[in-house]
Design a protein around this motif. Structure first.
Motif, PDB file in Angstrom:
ATOM      1  N   ALA A   1       0.838  -1.208   0.000  1.00  0.00           N
ATOM      2  CA  ALA A   1       0.000   0.000   0.000  1.00  0.00           C
ATOM      3  C   ALA A   1       0.871   1.256   0.000  1.00  0.00           C
ATOM      4  O   ALA A   1       0.599   2.218  -0.729  1.00  0.00           O
ATOM      5  N   LEU A   2       1.934   1.247   0.792  1.00  0.00           N
ATOM      6  CA  LEU A   2       2.837   2.395   0.855  1.00  0.00           C
ATOM      7  C   LEU A   2       3.524   2.635  -0.485  1.00  0.00           C
ATOM      8  O   LEU A   2       3.896   3.765  -0.812  1.00  0.00           O
ATOM      9  N   GLN A   3       3.685   1.565  -1.271  1.00  0.00           N
ATOM     10  CA  GLN A   3       4.302   1.684  -2.593  1.00  0.00           C
ATOM     11  C   GLN A   3       3.299   2.117  -3.666  1.00  0.00           C
ATOM     12  O   GLN A   3       3.698   2.342  -4.811  1.00  0.00           O
ATOM     13  N   GLY A   4       2.029   2.230  -3.286  1.00  0.00           N
ATOM     14  CA  GLY A   4       1.013   2.663  -4.244  1.00  0.00           C
ATOM     15  C   GLY A   4       0.474   1.551  -5.114  1.00  0.00           C
ATOM     16  O   GLY A   4      -0.027   1.813  -6.213  1.00  0.00           O
ATOM     17  N   SER A   5       0.558   0.300  -4.661  1.00  0.00           N
ATOM     18  CA  SER A   5       0.074  -0.830  -5.452  1.00  0.00           C
ATOM     19  C   SER A   5      -1.416  -0.698  -5.741  1.00  0.00           C
ATOM     20  O   SER A   5      -2.231  -0.666  -4.805  1.00  0.00           O
ATOM     21  N   PRO A   6      -1.823  -0.654  -7.012  1.00  0.00           N
ATOM     22  CA  PRO A   6      -3.258  -0.556  -7.340  1.00  0.00           C
ATOM     23  C   PRO A   6      -4.057  -1.724  -6.776  1.00  0.00           C
ATOM     24  O   PRO A   6      -5.153  -1.536  -6.236  1.00  0.00           O
ATOM     25  N   THR A   7      -3.510  -2.935  -6.892  1.00  0.00           N
ATOM     26  CA  THR A   7      -4.228  -4.123  -6.435  1.00  0.00           C
ATOM     27  C   THR A   7      -4.537  -4.062  -4.949  1.00  0.00           C
ATOM     28  O   THR A   7      -5.636  -4.439  -4.516  1.00  0.00           O
ATOM     29  N   VAL A   8      -3.592  -3.587  -4.167  1.00  0.00           N
ATOM     30  CA  VAL A   8      -3.766  -3.509  -2.719  1.00  0.00           C
ATOM     31  C   VAL A   8      -4.641  -2.331  -2.326  1.00  0.00           C
ATOM     32  O   VAL A   8      -5.565  -2.464  -1.513  1.00  0.00           O
ATOM     33  N   LEU A   9      -4.383  -1.164  -2.890  1.00  0.00           N
ATOM     34  CA  LEU A   9      -5.167   0.012  -2.527  1.00  0.00           C
ATOM     35  C   LEU A   9      -6.647  -0.162  -2.863  1.00  0.00           C
ATOM     36  O   LEU A   9      -7.522   0.346  -2.151  1.00  0.00           O
ATOM     37  N   GLU A  10      -6.946  -0.880  -3.932  1.00  0.00           N
ATOM     38  CA  GLU A  10      -8.344  -1.111  -4.292  1.00  0.00           C
ATOM     39  C   GLU A  10      -9.091  -1.849  -3.189  1.00  0.00           C
ATOM     40  O   GLU A  10     -10.293  -1.662  -3.017  1.00  0.00           O
ATOM     41  N   CYS A  11      -8.378  -2.687  -2.426  1.00  0.00           N
ATOM     42  CA  CYS A  11      -9.022  -3.405  -1.329  1.00  0.00           C
ATOM     43  C   CYS A  11      -9.553  -2.445  -0.263  1.00  0.00           C
ATOM     44  O   CYS A  11     -10.587  -2.695   0.361  1.00  0.00           O
ATOM     45  N   LEU A  12      -8.828  -1.357  -0.055  1.00  0.00           N
ATOM     46  CA  LEU A  12      -9.195  -0.414   0.997  1.00  0.00           C
ATOM     47  C   LEU A  12     -10.360   0.487   0.611  1.00  0.00           C
ATOM     48  O   LEU A  12     -10.967   1.129   1.465  1.00  0.00           O
ATOM     49  N   TRP A  13     -10.660   0.555  -0.686  1.00  0.00           N
ATOM     50  CA  TRP A  13     -11.765   1.394  -1.149  1.00  0.00           C
ATOM     51  C   TRP A  13     -12.888   0.579  -1.805  1.00  0.00           C
ATOM     52  O   TRP A  13     -13.805   1.144  -2.362  1.00  0.00           O
ATOM     53  N   SER A  14     -12.789  -0.741  -1.753  1.00  0.00           N
ATOM     54  CA  SER A  14     -13.840  -1.548  -2.361  1.00  0.00           C
ATOM     55  C   SER A  14     -15.195  -1.213  -1.732  1.00  0.00           C
ATOM     56  O   SER A  14     -15.315  -1.138  -0.502  1.00  0.00           O
ATOM     57  N   PRO A  15     -16.223  -1.024  -2.549  1.00  0.00           N
ATOM     58  CA  PRO A  15     -17.550  -0.739  -2.004  1.00  0.00           C
ATOM     59  C   PRO A  15     -18.236  -1.971  -1.428  1.00  0.00           C
ATOM     60  O   PRO A  15     -19.300  -1.855  -0.822  1.00  0.00           O
ATOM     61  N   ILE A  16     -17.619  -3.152  -1.603  1.00  0.00           N
ATOM     62  CA  ILE A  16     -18.237  -4.393  -1.120  1.00  0.00           C
ATOM     63  C   ILE A  16     -17.323  -5.027  -0.085  1.00  0.00           C
ATOM     64  O   ILE A  16     -16.375  -5.743  -0.417  1.00  0.00           O
ATOM     65  N   VAL A  17     -17.590  -4.743   1.185  1.00  0.00           N
ATOM     66  CA  VAL A  17     -16.815  -5.315   2.288  1.00  0.00           C
ATOM     67  C   VAL A  17     -17.531  -6.565   2.770  1.00  0.00           C
ATOM     68  O   VAL A  17     -18.646  -6.496   3.282  1.00  0.00           O
ATOM     69  N   GLU A  18     -16.882  -7.707   2.589  1.00  0.00           N
ATOM     70  CA  GLU A  18     -17.480  -8.978   2.992  1.00  0.00           C
ATOM     71  C   GLU A  18     -17.354  -9.197   4.493  1.00  0.00           C
ATOM     72  O   GLU A  18     -18.262  -9.698   5.150  1.00  0.00           O
ATOM     73  N   TYR A  19     -16.193  -8.806   5.048  1.00  0.00           N
ATOM     74  CA  TYR A  19     -15.950  -9.006   6.479  1.00  0.00           C
ATOM     75  C   TYR A  19     -14.913  -8.009   6.959  1.00  0.00           C
ATOM     76  O   TYR A  19     -13.923  -7.740   6.265  1.00  0.00           O
ATOM     77  N   SER A  20     -15.153  -7.464   8.146  1.00  0.00           N
ATOM     78  CA  SER A  20     -14.175  -6.574   8.766  1.00  0.00           C
ATOM     79  C   SER A  20     -14.354  -6.639  10.277  1.00  0.00           C
ATOM     80  O   SER A  20     -15.440  -6.340  10.789  1.00  0.00           O
TER      81      SER A  20
END
Length: 223
Positions: free
Chosen positions: A74-93
């Motif tokens: 995430a600190l490196q700006g990975s699109p794949t990882v950052l998308e997880c933090l903004w996904s509109p569909i959170v299955e579990y947290s």
């Protein structure tokens, strides 16, 4: 030693849906792609054998990262990882997952410009001539990525759901778009992203100290 399956079933702190369903581009045959984060027990780090940095299904429908690796990417700006933090569909947290989501704005930086633009360019460079069905899918994701990074640089929030452009993007994926118009759209978005980068309020680097504080806190809770 904790098994890979146990890391996911017993130690996941965040799980989200990504891919076409999160993008607002799903169709009847779309898969459910899951991505998530697990926090291995602190005792798992004490011996010679360390927990895996990620666990992935052979088919790629499910991919989970260990928290430390996730934060590094995430600190490196990975699109794949950052998308997880903004996904509109959170299955579990769980509570730690909620804290991680609350940290997301501090993990965002101007690096998204290079990382997202790099992804878009890689998709463009891989397009063959004549354009095949698989290449049209790459072309769609090229445009989607540019839409997202333009929005991110402008607003400071990562855009995942591109449903507002659903029809135009699916037209590209089906191979029904004129290649010249697709390329023109791509060039326009790239120019707008460059302009947004020159005026963005995003910091040059993500908040590494905040990420490390969170990681240490989680390690303590997992003792």
């Amino acid at each position: 030693m904790v098994t890979p399956d146990e890391l996911i079933t017993e130690h996941t702190i965040l799980s989200v849906v990504v891919g076409s369903r999160a993008y607002g581009l799903s169709t009847a045959d779309s898969d459910v792609d899951l991505r998530g984060v697990y926090a291995a027990p602190s005792s798992a780090w004490w011996g010679f054998s360390k927990p895996p940095t990620h666990v992935e299904d052979p088919g790629g429908d499910r991919l989970y990262w260990e928290l430390e690796r996730f934060l590094e990417l995430a600190l490196q700006g990975s699109p794949t990882v950052l998308e997880c933090l903004w996904s509109p569909i959170v299955e579990y947290s769980d509570p730690l997952g909620d804290e991680l989501l609350g940290l997301r704005s501090q993990l965002l930086s101007r690096r998204v410009y290079q990382s997202f633009l790099g992804y878009a360019n890689s998709q463009f460079d891989r397009l063959a001539s004549p354009v095949s069905a698989r290449d049209w899918k790459r072309a769609m994701h090229m445009v989607r990525s540019l839409i997202s990074v333009r929005h991110t640089l402008t607003t400071g929030e990562l855009l995942i759901d591109v449903g507002a452009w659903r029809q135009q993007l699916l037209t590209i994926r089906r191979g029904e778009a004129d290649w010249g118009s697709v390329r023109a759209w791509r060039d326009k978005l790239a120019q707008q992203a460059e302009e947004a980068y020159s005026t963005t309020r995003l910091p040059a680097r993500a908040n590494r100290a905040a990420a490390e504080r969170f990681l240490i806190e989680v390690r303590r809770t997992r003792l």
